[in-house]
Motif scaffolding. Structure first.
Motif, PDB file in Angstrom:
ATOM      1  N   VAL A 158      -0.220  15.827   5.140  1.00 10.59           N
ATOM      2  CA  VAL A 158       0.869  16.572   5.771  1.00 10.59           C
ATOM      3  C   VAL A 158       1.766  17.292   4.768  1.00 10.59           C
ATOM      4  CG1 VAL A 158       0.910  15.238   7.915  1.00 10.59           C
ATOM      5  CG2 VAL A 158       2.271  14.462   5.973  1.00 10.59           C
ATOM      6  N   GLY A 159       1.319  17.392   3.516  1.00 11.13           N
ATOM      7  CA  GLY A 159       2.086  18.122   2.514  1.00 11.13           C
ATOM      8  C   GLY A 159       3.364  17.432   2.081  1.00 11.13           C
ATOM      9  N   ALA A 160       3.395  16.099   2.126  1.00 13.07           N
ATOM     10  CA  ALA A 160       4.586  15.349   1.712  1.00 13.07           C
ATOM     11  C   ALA A 160       4.900  15.616   0.239  1.00 13.07           C
ATOM     12  CB  ALA A 160       4.371  13.850   1.927  1.00 13.07           C
ATOM     13  N   THR A 161       6.180  15.676  -0.072  1.00 11.20           N
ATOM     14  CA  THR A 161       6.625  15.799  -1.461  1.00 11.20           C
ATOM     15  C   THR A 161       7.599  14.661  -1.752  1.00 11.20           C
ATOM     16  OG1 THR A 161       8.406  17.310  -0.824  1.00 11.20           O
ATOM     17  CG2 THR A 161       6.349  18.317  -1.554  1.00 11.20           C
ATOM     18  N   VAL A 162       7.346  13.972  -2.854  1.00  6.56           N
ATOM     19  CA  VAL A 162       8.166  12.817  -3.229  1.00  6.56           C
ATOM     20  C   VAL A 162       9.499  13.295  -3.775  1.00  6.56           C
ATOM     21  CG1 VAL A 162       8.339  10.812  -4.759  1.00  6.56           C
ATOM     22  CG2 VAL A 162       6.146  11.391  -3.687  1.00  6.56           C
ATOM     23  N   GLU A 163      10.561  12.757  -3.233  1.00  7.52           N
ATOM     24  CA  GLU A 163      11.909  13.065  -3.715  1.00  7.52           C
ATOM     25  C   GLU A 163      12.450  11.959  -4.607  1.00  7.52           C
ATOM     26  OE1 GLU A 163      14.278  14.102  -0.270  1.00  7.52           O
ATOM     27  OE2 GLU A 163      13.596  16.163  -0.492  1.00  7.52           O
ATOM     28  N   MET A 164      12.019  10.708  -4.370  1.00 13.82           N
ATOM     29  CA  MET A 164      12.496   9.578  -5.157  1.00 13.82           C
ATOM     30  C   MET A 164      11.474   8.465  -5.084  1.00 13.82           C
ATOM     31  SD  MET A 164      14.028   6.460  -5.247  1.00 13.82           S
ATOM     32  CE  MET A 164      15.252   5.605  -6.189  1.00 13.82           C
ATOM     33  N   ARG A 217       0.816  -1.228   0.000  1.00 16.52           N
ATOM     34  CA  ARG A 217       0.000   0.000   0.000  1.00 16.52           C
ATOM     35  C   ARG A 217       0.841   1.265   0.000  1.00 16.52           C
ATOM     36  NH1 ARG A 217      -4.434  -0.153   4.521  1.00 16.52           N
ATOM     37  NH2 ARG A 217      -5.322   1.472   3.210  1.00 16.52           N
ATOM     38  N   CYS A 218       2.093   1.160  -0.434  1.00 13.63           N
ATOM     39  CA  CYS A 218       3.010   2.298  -0.367  1.00 13.63           C
ATOM     40  C   CYS A 218       2.529   3.477  -1.208  1.00 13.63           C
ATOM     41  CB  CYS A 218       4.413   1.867  -0.787  1.00 13.63           C
ATOM     42  SG  CYS A 218       5.684   3.122  -0.511  1.00 13.63           S
ATOM     43  N   GLU A 219       2.131   3.224  -2.432  1.00 11.39           N
ATOM     44  CA  GLU A 219       1.690   4.322  -3.289  1.00 11.39           C
ATOM     45  C   GLU A 219       0.464   5.018  -2.711  1.00 11.39           C
ATOM     46  OE1 GLU A 219       1.557   5.397  -7.968  1.00 11.39           O
ATOM     47  OE2 GLU A 219       1.517   3.292  -7.413  1.00 11.39           O
ATOM     48  N   GLU A 220      -0.465   4.235  -2.187  1.00 10.56           N
ATOM     49  CA  GLU A 220      -1.659   4.793  -1.547  1.00 10.56           C
ATOM     50  C   GLU A 220      -1.255   5.640  -0.332  1.00 10.56           C
ATOM     51  OE1 GLU A 220      -5.663   3.238   0.795  1.00 10.56           O
ATOM     52  OE2 GLU A 220      -4.298   1.760  -0.078  1.00 10.56           O
ATOM     53  N   ALA A 221      -0.306   5.151   0.449  1.00  9.87           N
ATOM     54  CA  ALA A 221       0.161   5.884   1.628  1.00  9.87           C
ATOM     55  C   ALA A 221       0.816   7.204   1.231  1.00  9.87           C
ATOM     56  CB  ALA A 221       1.132   5.022   2.433  1.00  9.87           C
ATOM     57  N   ILE A 222       1.661   7.167   0.218  1.00  8.01           N
ATOM     58  CA  ILE A 222       2.318   8.398  -0.233  1.00  8.01           C
ATOM     59  C   ILE A 222       1.287   9.441  -0.659  1.00  8.01           C
ATOM     60  CG2 ILE A 222       3.762   9.403  -2.044  1.00  8.01           C
ATOM     61  CD1 ILE A 222       5.446   6.784  -1.906  1.00  8.01           C
ATOM     62  N   GLU A 223       0.291   9.020  -1.421  1.00  5.78           N
ATOM     63  CA  GLU A 223      -0.753   9.959  -1.853  1.00  5.78           C
ATOM     64  C   GLU A 223      -1.502  10.526  -0.650  1.00  5.78           C
ATOM     65  OE1 GLU A 223      -1.171  11.262  -4.918  1.00  5.78           O
ATOM     66  OE2 GLU A 223       0.642  10.101  -5.374  1.00  5.78           O
ATOM     67  N   PHE A 224      -1.778   9.692   0.333  1.00  3.13           N
ATOM     68  CA  PHE A 224      -2.441  10.137   1.556  1.00  3.13           C
ATOM     69  C   PHE A 224      -1.594  11.178   2.284  1.00  3.13           C
ATOM     70  CE2 PHE A 224      -3.180   9.510   6.177  1.00  3.13           C
ATOM     71  CZ  PHE A 224      -4.526   9.864   6.242  1.00  3.13           C
ATOM     72  N   TYR A 225      -0.302  10.916   2.437  1.00  3.25           N
ATOM     73  CA  TYR A 225       0.576  11.843   3.151  1.00  3.25           C
ATOM     74  C   TYR A 225       0.791  13.140   2.370  1.00  3.25           C
ATOM     75  CZ  TYR A 225       1.379   7.854   6.184  1.00  3.25           C
ATOM     76  OH  TYR A 225       1.210   6.788   7.037  1.00  3.25           O
ATOM     77  N   LYS A 226       0.712  13.099   1.050  1.00  2.00           N
ATOM     78  CA  LYS A 226       0.760  14.343   0.275  1.00  2.00           C
ATOM     79  C   LYS A 226      -0.380  15.264   0.701  1.00  2.00           C
ATOM     80  CE  LYS A 226       2.698  12.810  -4.176  1.00  2.00           C
ATOM     81  NZ  LYS A 226       2.286  12.588  -5.588  1.00  2.00           N
ATOM     82  N   GLN A 227      -1.574  14.703   0.832  1.00  2.00           N
ATOM     83  CA  GLN A 227      -2.746  15.495   1.207  1.00  2.00           C
ATOM     84  C   GLN A 227      -2.734  15.860   2.692  1.00  2.00           C
ATOM     85  OE1 GLN A 227      -4.947  16.639  -1.093  1.00  2.00           O
ATOM     86  NE2 GLN A 227      -3.511  15.698  -2.514  1.00  2.00           N
ATOM     87  N   ASP A 260      -6.413  16.242  12.132  1.00  2.74           N
ATOM     88  CA  ASP A 260      -7.676  15.827  11.503  1.00  2.74           C
ATOM     89  C   ASP A 260      -7.439  15.094  10.191  1.00  2.74           C
ATOM     90  OD1 ASP A 260      -9.020  16.967  13.633  1.00  2.74           O
ATOM     91  OD2 ASP A 260      -9.657  18.755  12.518  1.00  2.74           O
ATOM     92  N   ALA A 261      -6.485  15.562   9.392  1.00  5.57           N
ATOM     93  CA  ALA A 261      -6.200  14.927   8.106  1.00  5.57           C
ATOM     94  C   ALA A 261      -5.620  13.526   8.299  1.00  5.57           C
ATOM     95  CB  ALA A 261      -5.242  15.788   7.287  1.00  5.57           C
ATOM     96  N   LEU A 262      -4.691  13.364   9.228  1.00  2.92           N
ATOM     97  CA  LEU A 262      -4.097  12.048   9.478  1.00  2.92           C
ATOM     98  C   LEU A 262      -5.089  11.074  10.109  1.00  2.92           C
ATOM     99  CD1 LEU A 262      -0.590  13.168  10.764  1.00  2.92           C
ATOM    100  CD2 LEU A 262      -1.018  11.774   8.724  1.00  2.92           C
ATOM    101  N   ALA A 263      -6.066  11.582  10.832  1.00  2.00           N
ATOM    102  CA  ALA A 263      -7.036  10.729  11.517  1.00  2.00           C
ATOM    103  C   ALA A 263      -8.075  10.124  10.580  1.00  2.00           C
ATOM    104  CB  ALA A 263      -7.735  11.519  12.619  1.00  2.00           C
ATOM    105  N   VAL A 264      -8.222  10.645   9.359  1.00  2.00           N
ATOM    106  CA  VAL A 264      -9.231  10.136   8.424  1.00  2.00           C
ATOM    107  C   VAL A 264      -8.978   8.648   8.160  1.00  2.00           C
ATOM    108  CG1 VAL A 264     -10.122  10.287   6.065  1.00  2.00           C
ATOM    109  CG2 VAL A 264      -9.615  12.380   7.340  1.00  2.00           C
TER     110      VAL A 264
END
Length: 139
Positions: free
Chosen positions: A24-30, A12-22, A100-104
């Protein structure tokens, strides 16, 4: 020396990355998929099932920190026990927004509230099973 968390999302890594972008504002570096690896997985370390599109390695930035992540063995059973990611933000409003965003889809273990050490602190487990502590910079 640097210590960085390396999270194994087991499919579920790709799903997790997309979730964290929304959330906590994560930005993919690699980001590298198994199909892009110049070598096959080491014998005994092959992921389960159809894994070629799964993520062998990624890194994403949250604020000043880097988190590494993978689909690992693609087992479908991630386990994040014995640690939490601690997210420190600059204001109570930001703490509320990120909490609130992480708790969804996850579970709040301690609602965000004022404590003796900061104006906002709370704990939750997100929908991927990652434990988080959110707090504001002590004033």
């Amino acid at each position: 020396m640097i210590i960085q968390p390396y999270l194994h999302f087991e499919g579920r890594c790709e799903e997790a990355i997309e979730f964290y972008k929304q959330a906590v504002g994560a930005t993919v570096e690699m980001l590298m998929r198994y199909r892009d690896s110049p070598e096959p997985p080491v014998t005994g370390c092959e992921p389960q099932g159809d894994y070629q599109e799964k993520i062998i390695h990624s890194s994403f930035r949250i604020g000043e920190s880097v988190v590494n992540a993978t689909d690992g063995f693609n087992s479908g059973q991630s386990s994040f026990k014995g640690f939490s990611l601690s997210l420190t933000v600059g204001s109570d409003a930001e703490a509320n927004k990120r909490f609130d965003a992480l708790a969804v889809g996850g579970q709040v273990t301690m609602p965000l509230s004022k404590t003796f050490f900061t104006s906002s602190f709370g704990m939750l487990t997100d929908k991927f099973g990652v434990n988080w502590m959110i707090l504001t910079v002590p004033q």
